[in-house]
Structure formats: structure tokens, C-alpha cells
Scaffold this motif. Structure first.
Motif, short mmCIF file in Angstrom:
data_model
loop_
_atom_site.label_atom_id
_atom_site.label_comp_id
_atom_site.label_asym_id
_atom_site.label_seq_id
_atom_site.Cartn_x
_atom_site.Cartn_y
_atom_site.Cartn_z
N SER A 166 1.30 3.95 -8.56
CA SER A 166 1.18 2.65 -9.56
C SER A 166 -0.15 2.33 -9.33
O SER A 166 -1.03 2.35 -8.46
N LYS A 167 -0.70 1.85 -10.61
CA LYS A 167 -1.95 1.38 -10.90
C LYS A 167 -2.20 -0.31 -10.46
O LYS A 167 -3.15 -0.63 -10.27
N GLY A 168 -0.91 -0.71 -10.69
CA GLY A 168 -1.05 -2.23 -10.24
C GLY A 168 -0.27 -2.34 -8.80
O GLY A 168 0.70 -1.76 -8.43
N ASP A 169 -0.46 -3.57 -8.21
CA ASP A 169 0.30 -3.84 -6.68
C ASP A 169 1.66 -4.17 -7.17
O ASP A 169 2.01 -4.69 -8.02
N LEU A 186 -5.14 -8.48 -2.56
CA LEU A 186 -4.25 -8.07 -3.40
C LEU A 186 -4.20 -8.99 -4.72
O LEU A 186 -4.74 -10.04 -4.56
N SER A 187 -3.56 -8.54 -5.70
CA SER A 187 -3.81 -9.26 -6.95
C SER A 187 -2.69 -9.89 -7.45
O SER A 187 -2.31 -10.94 -8.18
N GLN A 188 -1.24 -9.29 -7.26
CA GLN A 188 -0.05 -9.55 -7.90
C GLN A 188 0.69 -10.56 -6.74
O GLN A 188 1.70 -9.98 -5.97
N GLN A 191 -4.84 -12.74 -0.12
CA GLN A 191 -5.94 -12.58 -0.98
C GLN A 191 -7.48 -12.04 -0.20
O GLN A 191 -8.20 -11.23 -0.58
N ASN A 202 2.29 1.62 -3.52
CA ASN A 202 1.48 2.12 -4.33
C ASN A 202 1.40 3.85 -4.32
O ASN A 202 0.96 4.43 -5.26
N PRO A 210 4.49 -6.91 -6.69
CA PRO A 210 4.46 -8.13 -6.62
C PRO A 210 4.75 -8.71 -5.19
O PRO A 210 5.97 -7.98 -4.63
N GLN A 233 0.72 -0.93 -0.14
CA GLN A 233 -0.16 -0.04 0.25
C GLN A 233 0.82 1.35 -0.02
O GLN A 233 0.55 2.30 -0.93
#
Length: 340
Positions: free
Chosen positions: A144-147, A187-189, A182, A139, A149, A136
Motif C-alpha cells: 500500500s502507498k498509504g498507511d 504516521l499520517s492516517q 506522529q 503496508n 488508518p 508497517q
């Protein structure tokens, strides 16, 4: 006729015996003084070179040796402690913004058998929570638009059996950490490493199956306080100190986050710390000096390590094992409801 004048031959001057003795004495003392001065200069130059090269040919007295040894030991301890704490942080907020914003990935080590798919041991949950906080923060800083990793490490542990899924497959420690992230942090990455069963394997297989194959070079490694010293020694060895060309070209940059030892009894922490200290000594004095390239580490794992060598794995499958971990140590690997 005048008589020729006679030349009077003067007698040579003879110094009194006392004067001659004083003269010879002064000359002798001056000679020995010069020798002593030259010897003094030689000793100073020799000691200067010795300090630079670390070699001393002359033997100091026993008392001087004791003092020198005490000073050297003190300096060595201070330097070791200082070196071991470089790039090690104790809270997510203590990591400088410039480091967080430039991270490529976070590596979260597994730490024991989970209670369920989404319930790793409490101390591993804390590692995941800290990693999520860094994501967090990253980001926000980098917009950043993506998490960022997160790579969850570890298939399991040598000291405990594995949790099994309803269809009979093992639920890896890394899978449980990923499921927790998750469910609780959305989180996605998230990635998983599912080969390793110890900290050396964590580092080696993180490199060979993930980081060497990606652009992840600036890494944050997250584990608990009781595990940090050995983790840092091993990851520095595998990622930074190996001498093969591949490692030099990677140019990794490592930082460490030490999460609190929550969810463990004092007896479990103490037992684990003692075990960690012995294992750390083995890494520093035997393994790291002996295995200096990725190929050599691979050969060590597949020929000598009990968790990756074919013959020893077959023996383990037959119930032949040299497992010696105490009950208190096993608690720090998830035994006895570590996730509750």
C-alpha cells in the motif's frame, strides 16, 4: 346282523398341576420381561431427547448430580476460556499475514491521563508501538502507498482529572496517543474519537462517529492484557452481537492484540484486574443480555450511565460523585506518573 360299533369318547388330556404351574409362571415372566424391555427402550429414547434439548425430567441421585455439575462446570469454563481467546493475539508477529493484509483499520484504546501532549502512560505507549508495527507489516504485505488508518479512542477517564492545554482546553487521551504516534512513528492516517470516557463508550462512539460511516469493517482492537477480557466482551457485544438490522448489515470482523502491562506496579495490575473482573461480569450478565440494539445501548448511555446522562453529569459538575477507585486502581488510569 352285526352290531354297530360304539364310538369311544376320549377324555381330554389334563396336565399335571406341576406342569400347569410352570407354564403359567413362564408366561407371566415372559410378559413382565416384555414390559421391562419396552420400558428400557422408552428410557433410552427419553434420555436421548433430553440430551438434545437439555431437559431432564427424572431426578438423578445427589452423587450423580454432583458429578454432572462438576463436568458441566469444567466444560463451561473450558468453552468460555476458548471462546474468550478467539482472535486474540499477544504480539504483532503472532497475527497471521492474511489477517494483517486485509485489515481496514486499527483501534487503539486510551488508557489514562497523559503526562504531556506526546507522553501517554507507558502502557498506552506500548499499545501505540504495537499498532505502528502492524501498520508497517500491513503496508509491506499489501504494497500500500498509504498507511493503514489508526483510530485512537477516548476523551478521558472518570477516575482522574484531565490534562489541560496552555489555552485551557482538555488534551484528550486519544489526542495524546495520536501525538505520540506522529512524533515517534511518523504516521499520517491517524484519527481520534473524543466523546467516550469508558470502554462501552469507546465501542459505541467508535461505531457511531467513525466505523459505521466509513468502509472500516475488518478491525484490530489494541489494548493491554489487564484490560483485554472486558474490551473483547464489550466490542463483540457492540459490533457483532446486537440484533438490529444496521449491525447485521455492517458485517464487522474483529481481531484483538493484547499488549504487555508495562509501566505498572504489580499492586496496580492486581487491583485493576480485580476491578476488571467485576465489570466484566456486569457486562456479560446484565448489560449485554438487556440491551440488544444500538438504540437500546444509546438509551442506556444517555439515561442510566453516569458519564453520559445529563443529570449525573450536572451532579458531577457540582462535585457530587460516587467515585470509589482505590489509589492502586487510579495508577492504572495514569495517576502517579504513569507515562514516565
Amino acid at each position: 346282523m352285526a352290531r354297530p360299533r360304539r364310538r369311544v369318547q376320549r377324555k381330554p388330556r389334563v396336565l399335571p398341576p406341576s406342569v400347569s404351574f410352570r407354564f403359567i409362571t413362564r408366561l407371566t415372566l415372559s410378559f413382565f420381561g416384555l414390559i421391562a424391555f419396552l420400558l428400557f427402550l422408552s428410557i433410552i429414547r427419553h434420555n436421548g431427547r433430553s440430551r438434545k434439548t437439555g431437559s431432564f425430567r427424572s431426578r438423578p441421585s445427589s452423587s450423580a448430580s454432583a458429578v454432572a455439575a462438576a463436568i458441566a462446570a469444567s466444560r463451561s469454563t473450558m468453552n468460555s476460556s476458548s471462546s474468550s481467546q478467539q482472535n486474540v493475539y499477544t504480539t504483532p508477529s503472532s497475527i497471521p499475514d492474511n489477517i494483517v493484509s486485509n485489515l481496514d483499520a486499527i483501534l487503539v484504546l486510551g488508557g489514562g491521563v497523559p503526562d504531556s501532549l506526546t507522553t501517554p502512560p507507558t502502557y498506552v505507549q506500548r499499545r501505540c508501538d504495537d499498532a505502528a508495527e502492524i501498520v508497517q507489516k500491513h503496508n509491506n504485505l499489501s504494497h500500500s502507498k498509504g498507511d493503514l488508518p489508526i483510530l485512537c479512542l477516548s476523551a478521558g477517564t472518570a477516575h482522574m482529572g484531565q490534562l489541560m492545554s496552555p489555552d485551557g482546553l482538555p488534551i484528550y487521551e486519544s489526542t495524546s496517543s495520536a501525538a505520540y504516534l506522529q512524533q515517534h512513528h511518523h504516521l499520517s492516517q491517524i484519527f481520534v474519537e473524543t466523546v467516550s470516557y469508558d470502554t462501552i463508550g469507546n465501542a459505541f462512539y467508535a461505531r457511531t462517529t467513525h466505523t459505521d460511516l466509513t468502509d472500516w469493517r475488518r478491525l484490530l482492537i489494541v489494548t493491554n492484557q489487564f484490560h483485554m477480557d472486558r474490551t473483547k466482551a464489550i466490542f463483540d457485544w457492540i459490533f457483532l452481537d446486537l440484533t438490529d438490522e444496521q449491525t447485521r448489515q455492517m458485517k464487522y470482523e474483529l481481531h484483538y492484540l493484547s499488549s504487555p502491562d508495562v509501566g505498572l506496579t504489580p499492586a496496580a495490575v492486581e487491583a485493576r484486574q480485580q476491578r476488571e473482573a467485576k465489570s466484566l461480569a456486569t457486562v456479560q450478565t446484565k448489560l449485554a443480555p438487556q440491551y440488544r440494539t444500538m438504540k437500546e445501548v444509546y438509551q442506556f448511555l444517555t439515561r442510566n450511565h453516569s458519564l453520559y446522562t445529563t443529570s449525573k453529569l450536572v451532579q458531577r459538575g457540582q462535585g457530587i460523585t460516587d467515585e470509589t477507585a482505590s489509589k492502586a486502581v487510579k495508577e492504572s488510569y495514569g495517576a502517579g506518573g504513569g507515562g514516565k
